[in-house]
Design a protein around this motif. Structure first.
Motif, short mmCIF file in Angstrom:
data_model
loop_
_atom_site.label_atom_id
_atom_site.label_comp_id
_atom_site.label_asym_id
_atom_site.label_seq_id
_atom_site.Cartn_x
_atom_site.Cartn_y
_atom_site.Cartn_z
N VAL A 125 0.88 -1.45 -0.05
CA VAL A 125 -0.05 -0.11 -0.17
C VAL A 125 0.84 1.22 0.06
N THR A 141 0.63 5.13 1.00
CA THR A 141 -0.43 6.04 1.88
C THR A 141 -0.39 7.50 1.04
N ASP A 181 0.86 -4.42 3.90
CA ASP A 181 -0.36 -4.07 4.27
C ASP A 181 -0.97 -5.71 4.61
N THR A 187 -3.07 -6.76 6.91
CA THR A 187 -4.54 -6.79 7.15
C THR A 187 -5.38 -6.88 6.07
N LYS A 221 -5.48 -1.22 5.58
CA LYS A 221 -4.89 0.25 5.34
C LYS A 221 -5.27 1.29 4.22
N GLY A 255 -3.65 0.46 -3.20
CA GLY A 255 -3.00 -0.89 -2.99
C GLY A 255 -2.56 -1.56 -4.27
#
Length: 85
Positions: free
Chosen positions: A27, A29, A37, A39, A42, A46
């Motif tokens: 990812v 930001t 990432d 999980t 985020k 991506g």
């Protein structure tokens, strides 16, 4: 009864379409920070990779993550991503 649709994503390394759950998300930001990432939650842009060193090397060599994020990625970032994978 309808079957639940499985979200598919393309690996930046090998270019294969695979179920999202099988891939690792990288990812970028809003601040421009690039990280793994694990999980999948985020916030940010991506890109997906197989959890495989060969796919990571292909993506790195071909500049595919740079293309996905639209920016240059420093070598240190690639090195830290490789360590985490």
């Amino acid at each position: 009864m309808q079957k639940k649709k499985i979200p598919m994503r393309m690996c930046c390394g090998c270019g294969e379409m695979k179920p999202k759950r099988e891939l690792v998300r990288v990812v970028k930001t809003k601040e421009g920070e690039i990280s793994l990432d694990l999980t999948g939650k985020k916030a940010g842009r991506g890109a997906y990779l197989c959890a495989d060193a060969a796919c990571f090397k292909k993506a790195r060599k071909g500049g595919r993550l740079e293309r996905a994020f639209g920016c240059a990625i420093p070598e240190e970032v690639y090195d830290s991503l490789e360590e985490q994978l």
